[in-house]
Design a protein around this motif. Sequence first.
Motif, PDB file in Angstrom:
ATOM      1  N   ALA A   1      -7.569  -4.426  -7.540  1.00  0.00           N
ATOM      2  CA  ALA A   1      -8.444  -5.462  -6.993  1.00  0.00           C
ATOM      3  C   ALA A   1      -9.630  -4.855  -6.253  1.00  0.00           C
ATOM      4  O   ALA A   1     -10.746  -5.394  -6.284  1.00  0.00           O
ATOM      5  N   MET A   2      -9.407  -3.714  -5.605  1.00  0.00           N
ATOM      6  CA  MET A   2     -10.472  -3.059  -4.852  1.00  0.00           C
ATOM      7  C   MET A   2     -11.317  -2.128  -5.719  1.00  0.00           C
ATOM      8  O   MET A   2     -12.365  -1.658  -5.276  1.00  0.00           O
ATOM      9  N   GLY A   3     -10.847  -1.852  -6.946  1.00  0.00           N
ATOM     10  CA  GLY A   3     -11.594  -0.986  -7.844  1.00  0.00           C
ATOM     11  C   GLY A   3     -11.710   0.433  -7.348  1.00  0.00           C
ATOM     12  O   GLY A   3     -12.724   1.098  -7.567  1.00  0.00           O
ATOM     13  N   LYS A   4     -10.674   0.924  -6.679  1.00  0.00           N
ATOM     14  CA  LYS A   4     -10.702   2.271  -6.115  1.00  0.00           C
ATOM     15  C   LYS A   4      -9.879   3.237  -6.973  1.00  0.00           C
ATOM     16  O   LYS A   4      -8.815   2.870  -7.475  1.00  0.00           O
ATOM     17  N   PRO A   5     -10.345   4.482  -7.126  1.00  0.00           N
ATOM     18  CA  PRO A   5      -9.557   5.466  -7.875  1.00  0.00           C
ATOM     19  C   PRO A   5      -8.312   5.913  -7.124  1.00  0.00           C
ATOM     20  O   PRO A   5      -7.332   6.362  -7.719  1.00  0.00           O
ATOM     21  N   GLY A   6      -8.349   5.808  -5.802  1.00  0.00           N
ATOM     22  CA  GLY A   6      -7.213   6.185  -4.971  1.00  0.00           C
ATOM     23  C   GLY A   6      -7.100   5.247  -3.789  1.00  0.00           C
ATOM     24  O   GLY A   6      -8.051   4.526  -3.462  1.00  0.00           O
ATOM     25  N   LEU A   7      -5.935   5.224  -3.170  1.00  0.00           N
ATOM     26  CA  LEU A   7      -5.713   4.289  -2.057  1.00  0.00           C
ATOM     27  C   LEU A   7      -4.649   4.855  -1.119  1.00  0.00           C
ATOM     28  O   LEU A   7      -3.699   5.494  -1.571  1.00  0.00           O
ATOM     29  N   LYS A   8      -4.849   4.652   0.180  1.00  0.00           N
ATOM     30  CA  LYS A   8      -3.821   4.984   1.163  1.00  0.00           C
ATOM     31  C   LYS A   8      -3.128   3.686   1.576  1.00  0.00           C
ATOM     32  O   LYS A   8      -3.796   2.703   1.907  1.00  0.00           O
ATOM     33  N   VAL A   9      -1.809   3.684   1.553  1.00  0.00           N
ATOM     34  CA  VAL A   9      -1.045   2.487   1.866  1.00  0.00           C
ATOM     35  C   VAL A   9      -0.068   2.790   3.000  1.00  0.00           C
ATOM     36  O   VAL A   9       0.722   3.735   2.912  1.00  0.00           O
ATOM     37  N   LEU A  10      -0.140   1.993   4.066  1.00  0.00           N
ATOM     38  CA  LEU A  10       0.768   2.116   5.194  1.00  0.00           C
ATOM     39  C   LEU A  10       1.774   0.973   5.138  1.00  0.00           C
ATOM     40  O   LEU A  10       1.383  -0.185   5.006  1.00  0.00           O
ATOM     41  N   ALA A  11       3.056   1.285   5.227  1.00  0.00           N
ATOM     42  CA  ALA A  11       4.089   0.248   5.178  1.00  0.00           C
ATOM     43  C   ALA A  11       5.194   0.592   6.166  1.00  0.00           C
ATOM     44  O   ALA A  11       5.359   1.754   6.551  1.00  0.00           O
ATOM     45  N   ASP A  12       5.970  -0.423   6.565  1.00  0.00           N
ATOM     46  CA  ASP A  12       7.030  -0.167   7.536  1.00  0.00           C
ATOM     47  C   ASP A  12       8.295   0.357   6.852  1.00  0.00           C
ATOM     48  O   ASP A  12       8.359   0.498   5.633  1.00  0.00           O
ATOM     49  N   ARG A  13       9.313   0.645   7.654  1.00  0.00           N
ATOM     50  CA  ARG A  13      10.527   1.296   7.158  1.00  0.00           C
ATOM     51  C   ARG A  13      11.242   0.489   6.074  1.00  0.00           C
ATOM     52  O   ARG A  13      11.951   1.053   5.242  1.00  0.00           O
ATOM     53  N   GLY A  14      11.073  -0.832   6.094  1.00  0.00           N
ATOM     54  CA  GLY A  14      11.758  -1.673   5.122  1.00  0.00           C
ATOM     55  C   GLY A  14      11.342  -1.408   3.691  1.00  0.00           C
ATOM     56  O   GLY A  14      12.049  -1.787   2.750  1.00  0.00           O
ATOM     57  N   TYR A  15      10.199  -0.757   3.497  1.00  0.00           N
ATOM     58  CA  TYR A  15       9.700  -0.469   2.159  1.00  0.00           C
ATOM     59  C   TYR A  15      10.116   0.906   1.661  1.00  0.00           C
ATOM     60  O   TYR A  15       9.735   1.291   0.555  1.00  0.00           O
ATOM     61  N   TYR A  16      10.891   1.645   2.450  1.00  0.00           N
ATOM     62  CA  TYR A  16      11.235   3.016   2.076  1.00  0.00           C
ATOM     63  C   TYR A  16      12.161   3.019   0.864  1.00  0.00           C
ATOM     64  O   TYR A  16      13.286   2.516   0.906  1.00  0.00           O
TER      65      TYR A  16
ATOM     66  N   LYS B   1       4.372  -2.207  -6.800  1.00  0.00           N
ATOM     67  CA  LYS B   1       3.757  -3.291  -7.570  1.00  0.00           C
ATOM     68  C   LYS B   1       2.546  -3.867  -6.852  1.00  0.00           C
ATOM     69  O   LYS B   1       1.458  -3.993  -7.417  1.00  0.00           O
ATOM     70  N   ILE B   2       2.720  -4.215  -5.571  1.00  0.00           N
ATOM     71  CA  ILE B   2       1.609  -4.845  -4.860  1.00  0.00           C
ATOM     72  C   ILE B   2       0.547  -3.820  -4.475  1.00  0.00           C
ATOM     73  O   ILE B   2      -0.639  -4.139  -4.400  1.00  0.00           O
ATOM     74  N   ALA B   3       0.946  -2.561  -4.268  1.00  0.00           N
ATOM     75  CA  ALA B   3      -0.032  -1.515  -3.958  1.00  0.00           C
ATOM     76  C   ALA B   3      -0.932  -1.252  -5.158  1.00  0.00           C
ATOM     77  O   ALA B   3      -2.152  -1.091  -5.012  1.00  0.00           O
ATOM     78  N   VAL B   4      -0.352  -1.213  -6.357  1.00  0.00           N
ATOM     79  CA  VAL B   4      -1.141  -1.017  -7.571  1.00  0.00           C
ATOM     80  C   VAL B   4      -2.085  -2.195  -7.789  1.00  0.00           C
ATOM     81  O   VAL B   4      -3.256  -2.027  -8.152  1.00  0.00           O
TER      82      VAL B   4
END
Length: 248
Positions: A54-69, A46-49
């Motif tokens: 918000a950034m107007g990018k066609p693609g995005l790389k997102v780094l998150a910690d283990r709690g988001y797995y 949800k927050i990555a989308v």
Amino acid sequence: SRSMTSDGRRTGTVGYNVQTVVDTKHHLIVEHEVTNVGNDRGQLSKIAVSAKEAMGKPGLKVLADRGYYSGPEIRSCDLAGITAYVPKPLTSASRKKGLFTKRDFVYVAKDDVYRCPAGERAIHRFNTVENEMNLRVYWPSACPRCPLKARCSPSDYRRIRRWEHEHVLEAMQRRLDRSPEAMTVRRSTVEHVFGTLKYWMGSTHFLTRTLGRVSTEMSLQVLAYNLKRVMNILGVARTMKAMRMAGS
């Protein structure tokens, strides 16, 4: 606020869970949200989308910690054109007992079988549904006479479960293996921002009550942080000029 149960500690914390997306180049807060859910497992897509939009990018790389797995969350990112980097939690019961883990079993896609540490084939036996996820279950016929059984499972057969979209998780793991610096980048990006905000807000953090008011308070903190950060990057004169151009 209300008591939020943490899955890791099984304890309750009275407060709020703040989610943020921070860009790795300038350390600006791109997106944020205040929730009263104690864990992060259902928060990633949800927050990555929102950040991608918000950034107007066609693609995005997102780094998150283990709690988001979360398999479904990572797949949702994949479908939205977001490349996720989330390490798997080290909570395997087999690992704690010193037994082989699922990572010790190699999936052979062309044959739809797993190869176990003893070299035996674990074949597909049946399908099941767990936590609303469709799973395929495998095990080798050789388990009862296997010389490595003591290191594998106390059950008669070692069962391996495979999610129908497991290939998405496997592709992400390969990305993580090729990017050992990913979690260092994550820590040096978002943790720095959280540390700054907590320092500014003091020991009590939020001064208001109820989710709506706390969300507004957090938005003001984020606005102040981003303005100060932009002024540090551009200088006051260029920041004022950019704001005037944006408002015209």
